[in-house]
Design an enzyme around this catalytic site. Sequence first.
Site, short mmCIF file in Angstrom:
data_model
loop_
_atom_site.label_atom_id
_atom_site.label_comp_id
_atom_site.label_asym_id
_atom_site.label_seq_id
_atom_site.Cartn_x
_atom_site.Cartn_y
_atom_site.Cartn_z
N SER A 81 0.83 -1.22 0.00
CA SER A 81 0.00 0.00 0.00
C SER A 81 0.86 1.26 0.00
CB SER A 81 -0.91 0.01 1.23
OG SER A 81 -1.57 1.26 1.32
N LYS B 46 -14.04 -3.21 5.77
CA LYS B 46 -14.76 -1.92 5.77
C LYS B 46 -16.19 -1.99 6.29
CE LYS B 46 -12.05 0.21 2.10
NZ LYS B 46 -12.02 0.90 0.81
N ASN C 213 -13.70 3.49 6.17
CA ASN C 213 -12.28 3.27 5.86
C ASN C 213 -11.36 4.06 6.79
OD1 ASN C 213 -12.51 5.91 4.83
ND2 ASN C 213 -10.91 5.50 3.32
N ASP D 275 -13.27 7.37 1.24
CA ASP D 275 -13.19 6.90 -0.15
C ASP D 275 -14.10 7.75 -1.02
OD1 ASP D 275 -11.37 4.79 0.24
OD2 ASP D 275 -12.96 3.44 0.89
N GLY E 52 -16.45 -2.63 -3.91
CA GLY E 52 -16.14 -1.70 -2.82
C GLY E 52 -15.90 -0.28 -3.29
N VAL F 48 -10.94 4.70 -11.55
CA VAL F 48 -10.49 4.53 -10.16
C VAL F 48 -9.14 3.80 -10.07
CG1 VAL F 48 -12.84 4.49 -9.20
CG2 VAL F 48 -11.66 2.35 -9.63
N GLY G 80 -7.23 7.76 -11.61
CA GLY G 80 -7.58 7.28 -10.27
C GLY G 80 -6.62 7.73 -9.18
P1 NAD Z 1 -14.13 -5.27 -5.98
O1 NAD Z 1 -13.63 -6.63 -6.28
O2 NAD Z 1 -14.81 -4.99 -4.68
O3 NAD Z 1 -15.15 -4.83 -7.13
C1 NAD Z 1 -14.87 -4.93 -8.50
C2 NAD Z 1 -16.21 -5.11 -9.25
O4 NAD Z 1 -15.93 -5.07 -10.65
C3 NAD Z 1 -16.85 -6.47 -8.97
O5 NAD Z 1 -18.22 -6.26 -8.63
C4 NAD Z 1 -16.69 -7.25 -10.28
O6 NAD Z 1 -17.78 -8.12 -10.52
C5 NAD Z 1 -16.65 -6.12 -11.30
N1 NAD Z 1 -15.93 -6.43 -12.54
C6 NAD Z 1 -14.67 -6.94 -12.65
N2 NAD Z 1 -14.30 -6.97 -13.95
C7 NAD Z 1 -15.35 -6.48 -14.67
C8 NAD Z 1 -15.55 -6.23 -16.05
N3 NAD Z 1 -14.61 -6.51 -16.95
N4 NAD Z 1 -16.73 -5.71 -16.43
C9 NAD Z 1 -17.71 -5.43 -15.52
N5 NAD Z 1 -17.55 -5.60 -14.19
C10 NAD Z 1 -16.39 -6.12 -13.77
O7 NAD Z 1 -12.89 -4.30 -6.19
P2 NAD Z 1 -12.77 -2.79 -5.66
O8 NAD Z 1 -12.25 -2.79 -4.28
O9 NAD Z 1 -14.04 -2.10 -5.95
O10 NAD Z 1 -11.59 -2.25 -6.59
C11 NAD Z 1 -11.78 -2.00 -7.96
C12 NAD Z 1 -10.60 -1.20 -8.47
O11 NAD Z 1 -10.58 0.07 -7.83
C13 NAD Z 1 -9.23 -1.83 -8.19
O12 NAD Z 1 -8.43 -1.64 -9.32
C14 NAD Z 1 -8.70 -1.01 -7.05
O13 NAD Z 1 -7.28 -0.93 -7.04
C15 NAD Z 1 -9.28 0.35 -7.37
N6 NAD Z 1 -9.39 1.23 -6.21
C16 NAD Z 1 -8.86 2.46 -6.32
C17 NAD Z 1 -8.97 3.34 -5.26
C18 NAD Z 1 -8.37 4.71 -5.38
O14 NAD Z 1 -8.17 5.33 -4.35
N7 NAD Z 1 -8.10 5.20 -6.59
C19 NAD Z 1 -9.60 2.94 -4.08
C20 NAD Z 1 -10.15 1.67 -4.00
C21 NAD Z 1 -10.03 0.80 -5.08
#
Ligand code: NAD
Length: 292
Positions: free
Chosen positions: A17, A73, A94, A109, A136, A227, A250
């Site tokens: 992280s 969370k 968070n 977030d 999430g 993101v 993101g």
């Molecule tokens: P998560 O696993 O909780 O959710 C991802 C969702 O995307 C799931 O519901 C899954 O079914 C769906 N999904 C996956 N591939 C798909 C596709 N090709 N088409 C449609 N739906 C699809 O993951 P998360 O925690 O929500 O994280 C998602 C992304 O966000 C990660 O890359 C994470 O690194 C990023 N993130 C960034 C920040 C930031 O501060 N910028 C914060 C949190 C998470």
Amino acid sequence: MTDSVVCGLIGTGIGPSLTPPMHEAEGTRQGLAYSYQVIDLDEHGLTVADLPRLVRGARDLGFRGLNITHPGKQAVIECLDELTPDAARLGAVNTVLFDEGRSIGHNTDWTGFGRNFDRGLPGARIERVVQLGAGGAGAAVAYAMLTRETRNLVLVDHDRRRAERLAESLAAPFPATRLEVADLAELAVTLADADGLVHATPMGMAEHPGSAVPTALLRPDLWVAEVVYRPLDTELLRAARAVGARTLGGGGMAVYQAVDAFRIFTGIEPDADRMYAHLTELVRREELEVVR
Ligand code: NAD
């Protein structure tokens, strides 16, 4: 005497992280003795069932606060004395502040995504927005768009149940918004009259290369907010820029969630531009190491 601040991050797989170095560097620059501890559940053979003990322990040891990430969370809510109204509506925390013995759950977030959006896409039309990904990050991002008065939000996820559950959970706090769920196969039709697209799936990350959105569906008058921030520049962002669309990376969400948590922990407004520059440097360094 230098003010001393101890806080930490609880979750799994959090060794890499970038939040700890962002907090510690900014804390030092603000003249604090700032220590940010990483408590990886897996590394200690712990699970979310251990959260009450960990949260109590951190409070008793004098931690100023904690960040909580996947998978804690939602589970952490049970251990807290109070929630901010937004964290309660979102059903996710968070950031935990310890204040005179009480534990208060916040969610930075959604504020992080929102502040990044306001800074990076000022004046963007947000009446009708399509969001890909309802996990999430998707929940926080959807909440931020709805507080910015998106009137019609269409949620798309290849696990349709997740999109439906998120739409259901947002219906009560945002009764004036039309929340819809669409299938991936309908993305072309869904995007045709949208103002913007928010991407909240892991596609585009170093370990999930590619883009979840066919390039043919992008157009100059459809802004794209991402993101994913590892890498900072994703295939989706490059494709959107290539057609002349406004884009938002993101990285800003990752920075502003830390900016807001830092302020909650310390009461000091951190230098967001400096933290953004630091995150950029950390991600670029990581990318160079992967190439080497
Ligand atoms: P998560 O696993 O909780 O959710 C991802 C969702 O995307 C799931 O519901 C899954 O079914 C769906 N999904 C996956 N591939 C798909 C596709 N090709 N088409 C449609 N739906 C699809 O993951 P998360 O925690 O929500 O994280 C998602 C992304 O966000 C990660 O890359 C994470 O690194 C990023 N993130 C960034 C920040 C930031 O501060 N910028 C914060 C949190 C998470």
